[in-house]
Design a protein around this motif. Structure first.
Motif, PDB file in Angstrom:
ATOM      1  N   VAL A   6       4.712  13.707  -0.253  1.00  0.00           N
ATOM      2  CA  VAL A   6       4.372  13.183  -1.586  1.00  0.00           C
ATOM      3  C   VAL A   6       5.585  13.255  -2.510  1.00  0.00           C
ATOM      4  O   VAL A   6       5.874  12.307  -3.253  1.00  0.00           O
ATOM      5  CB  VAL A   6       3.175  13.959  -2.183  1.00  0.00           C
ATOM      6  CG1 VAL A   6       2.962  13.573  -3.637  1.00  0.00           C
ATOM      7  CG2 VAL A   6       1.908  13.678  -1.381  1.00  0.00           C
ATOM      8  N   ALA A  61      -4.462  14.625  -4.908  1.00  0.00           N
ATOM      9  CA  ALA A  61      -3.957  13.432  -4.223  1.00  0.00           C
ATOM     10  C   ALA A  61      -4.003  12.192  -5.096  1.00  0.00           C
ATOM     11  O   ALA A  61      -3.303  11.211  -4.826  1.00  0.00           O
ATOM     12  CB  ALA A  61      -4.760  13.190  -2.949  1.00  0.00           C
ATOM     13  N   SER A  62      -4.808  12.221  -6.152  1.00  0.00           N
ATOM     14  CA  SER A  62      -4.977  11.047  -7.018  1.00  0.00           C
ATOM     15  C   SER A  62      -4.075  11.067  -8.240  1.00  0.00           C
ATOM     16  O   SER A  62      -4.078  10.114  -9.023  1.00  0.00           O
ATOM     17  CB  SER A  62      -6.445  10.962  -7.481  1.00  0.00           C
ATOM     18  OG  SER A  62      -7.331  10.927  -6.381  1.00  0.00           O
ATOM     19  N   PHE A 108       0.730  15.963 -10.695  1.00  0.00           N
ATOM     20  CA  PHE A 108       0.522  16.402  -9.319  1.00  0.00           C
ATOM     21  C   PHE A 108       0.866  17.882  -9.172  1.00  0.00           C
ATOM     22  O   PHE A 108       0.114  18.651  -8.557  1.00  0.00           O
ATOM     23  CB  PHE A 108       1.384  15.563  -8.371  1.00  0.00           C
ATOM     24  CG  PHE A 108       1.313  15.999  -6.934  1.00  0.00           C
ATOM     25  CD1 PHE A 108       0.166  15.802  -6.177  1.00  0.00           C
ATOM     26  CD2 PHE A 108       2.405  16.612  -6.336  1.00  0.00           C
ATOM     27  CE1 PHE A 108       0.103  16.206  -4.848  1.00  0.00           C
ATOM     28  CE2 PHE A 108       2.349  17.024  -5.006  1.00  0.00           C
ATOM     29  CZ  PHE A 108       1.198  16.820  -4.264  1.00  0.00           C
ATOM     30  N   ARG A 143      -0.164  10.028   0.176  1.00  0.00           N
ATOM     31  CA  ARG A 143      -1.343  10.549  -0.521  1.00  0.00           C
ATOM     32  C   ARG A 143      -2.492  10.818   0.448  1.00  0.00           C
ATOM     33  O   ARG A 143      -3.285  11.758   0.260  1.00  0.00           O
ATOM     34  CB  ARG A 143      -1.803   9.579  -1.602  1.00  0.00           C
ATOM     35  CG  ARG A 143      -0.852   9.458  -2.791  1.00  0.00           C
ATOM     36  CD  ARG A 143      -1.466   8.569  -3.862  1.00  0.00           C
ATOM     37  NE  ARG A 143      -0.559   8.306  -4.952  1.00  0.00           N
ATOM     38  CZ  ARG A 143      -0.402   9.103  -6.015  1.00  0.00           C
ATOM     39  NH1 ARG A 143      -1.105  10.217  -6.094  1.00  0.00           N
ATOM     40  NH2 ARG A 143       0.445   8.788  -6.976  1.00  0.00           N
TER      41      ARG A 143
END
Length: 440
Positions: A247, A303-304, A311, A374
Motif C-alpha cells: 500500500v 483499506a478504504s 491510512f 488495497r
C-alpha cells in the motif's frame, strides 16, 4: 507498582523482559529491512517475492510445530533458548555481511529465511512457555501481556529506526544490528537465578507424545475454536509487512521512511492492546471473538482510506484489536492448559497462528499483484469476520444457546442456555471453563 506492571517486581522477569525488548527491536528492524531488500532492491516491486520470503520463514513452524512442542516439554528451556537465540543472530549476521559486501541475491534471502524459520520453530514454543517459569501462576496473564507489550513497544522503535537507517545507509547495517541484538536475550537467560524459577513437570521420554498433545487439544473444544479463529486471522489478515509495504509503495508512492513509520504507528495500537490485556488475569472467550471481529472491521476501514495520513491513523485500531485478540487467546490457552502439556499445546497454537503464513503470504502477494494493494487488506478483514461469525454460530449451536438484547435492561446483551430460563449466562466463557476443567 500498578497492576499493569506487577510482574516487573520479580527479578528474573525484569531481566528477561529487558533482554527481550532489545532483541525484539532488532527483530522488527530486520523484518522491515528484509521486506524492503526483496521488494525494492532484489526485485522490481514483486509482492509475490516478498510473500515467498515470508512464507519460507514461517513454513518450518507449520511442518515442525508439534515436534518442537515435544522438545519444549522435555528439555531445559533455558539451554534451548540460548541455542535458538544464538543461531538466529548468526543468520542475521550472514545476511548482513552478504548485503554489505554486495553479494546478496534473492536465493540467499530465501535460504536464510528458511534457516531462521527452522530456528524459530523450536524457539517459539520454548519462549512462549518459559514465562510460566519466571512468575508465579497468579502472575501468568500479566506476564504474557507484558511480553506482548515489549514485542509491540519494540515495534514502535524498530520499524522507524530501520526506515531511517535504510534511507541513509541501506539494509546491510540493519541486519548486522539485529544480529547483535540477539546477544541480549542470551545474556539475560544466562543471568537468571535458577533457584527462583518456577519449574513445571517435564514430559517423560516415550512414544506417541505428539499424538498425546493432539488428543489433548481435541478434547478441548474451547481451544479448538480459538485455533480456528487465530489461524484464519494469522493466515490471511496479519501479513502487515507485506500489505503495508504494498500500500505504501503502490497506492501512495512512498519510500522506506514512510513504510517504516507505518509499522511504528501500527504498534501504537498494538502496545495499547497489550497493556490493557496485562491488567486481566484470565481473559474470556468472548474477548477473543470480539477482538477478532473488531480487527476485521478496522482492516476494512483502513483499506478504504484515501490518503497516506488517514491510512496511517487507521492502523491504530487495527493494531489495538489484533493485539488484544492475540494476547487474550495466548493467555487463555496457556492458563487453562495442563502444565505438562503446555509446550505441545503452544507449539500447535504457534503452528496454526504463524505457520499459516507460508500459505497466506504468497496468496496475499498474488492478490496484490492481480487486484491491487488495497485488496490484500480487504481479504484479511473479510476473512476475520467470516471466522468469528462461524465460531460464534458453532458455539451457539453446540450449547443450544440463544442471544437476547434488551435496550432497557442490564446487561443489555445476554446469552441464555435453555435450561436456565431468564438467568443470563455467558456460555462462551462457561463452556470454555467446563472444557478446561474436564481436560485437567
Amino acid at each position: 507498582m500498578s497492576a499493569t506492571f506487577r510482574s516487573l517486581h520479580i527479578r528474573n522477569y525484569r531481566i528477561w523482559a529487558a533482554g527481550a525488548l532489545v532483541s525484539n527491536v532488532g527483530t522488527w528492524m530486520q523484518r522491515v529491512a528484509q521486506d524492503w531488500l526483496v521488494l525494492q532492491v532484489l526485485t522490481a516491486g514483486s509482492g509475490v517475492a516478498v510473500g515467498i520470503t515470508t512464507g519460507l520463514q514461517f513454513l518450518p513452524m507449520l511442518l515442525l510445530g508439534p515436534y518442537a512442542g515435544v522438545v519444549a516439554d522435555r528439555f531445559d528451556k533455558r539451554k534451548l533458548l540460548m541455542w535458538t537465540q544464538g543461531l538466529s543472530g548468526l543468520w542475521g549476521l550472514v545476511l548482513g555481511l552478504l548485503v554489505v559486501t554486495q553479494q546478496a541475491e534473492l536465493w540467499h534471502v530465501y535460504a536464510l529465511a528458511t534457516l531462521l524459520g527452522l530456528t524459530t520453530a523450536f524457539d517459539a514454543p520454548a519462549r512462549q512457555t518459559f514465562v510460566a517459569a519466571l512468575v508465579p501462576p497468579d502472575h501468568l496473564g500479566n506476564a504474557i501481556g507484558l511480553n506482548s507489550a515489549s514485542f509491540n513497544g519494540a515495534r514502535l522503535i524498530g520499524p522507524g529506526v530501520a526506515g531511517l537507517l535504510i534511507a541513509a545507509f541501506g539494509t546491510g547495517p540493519v541486519f548486522l544490528i539485529n544480529a547483535v541484538s540477539f546477544a541480549a536475550t542470551v545474556v539475560a537467560v544466562g543471568c537468571l537465578r535458577t533457584s527462583e524459577l518456577h519449574p513445571f513437570p517435564a514430559a517423560q521420554r516415550g512414544k506417541g507424545q505428539v499424538r498425546e498433545g493432539l488428543r489433548y487439544v481435541r478434547r478441548r473444544p474451547d481451544v479448538v475454536v480459538i485455533l480456528v479463529v487465530i489461524g484464519t486471522v494469522g493466515t490471511l489478515g496479519m501479513n502487515y509487512q507485506l500489505t503495508t509495504g504494498l500500500v505504501a509503495t503502490q497506492v501512495f508512492d512512498k519510500g522506506a521512511t514512510e513504510y517504516g513509520v507505518l509499522g511504528s504507528i501500527l504498534a501504537i495500537g498494538s502496545l495499547s492492546g497489550a497493556l490493557l490485556a496485562a491488567r486481566r488475569d484470565v481473559p474470556r472467550l468472548r474477548l477473543v471473538f470480539g477482538a477478532a471481529g473488531a480487527f476485521g472491521v478496522a482492516s476494512l476501514v483502513a483499506a478504504s482510506m484515501p490518503t497516506y495520513t488517514l491510512f496511517a491513523i487507521s492502523l491504530i485500531p487495527v493494531g489495538l484489536s489484533s493485539l488484544t485478540m492475540m494476547t487474550a487467546a495466548n493467555t487463555y490457552v496457556q492458563s487453562t492448559t495442563d502444565p505438562a502439556m503446555r509446550g505441545r499445546v503452544m507449539a500447535l497454537y504457534m503452528m496454526i497462528f504463524m505457520g499459516g503464513t507460508p500459505l497466506g503470504s504468497p496468496l496475499i502477494g498474488v492478490v496484490g499483484d492481480v487486484f491491487g494493494a488495497r485488496w490484500t487488506i480487504y481479504v484479511g478483514g473479510a476473512s476475520a469476520l467470516v471466522a468469528v461469525a462461524g465460531a460464534v454460530v458453532w458455539v451457539l449451536r453446540r450449547d443450544r444457546l440463544r442471544i437476547r438484547y434488551r435496550l432497557h435492561e442490564q446487561p443489555h446483551l445476554q446469552v441464555l442456555h435453555p435450561d436456565e430460563g431468564a438467568a443470563a449466562r455467558d456460555s462462551l466463557d462457561a463452556a470454555g471453563g467446563r472444557a478446561a476443567r474436564s481436560a485437567a
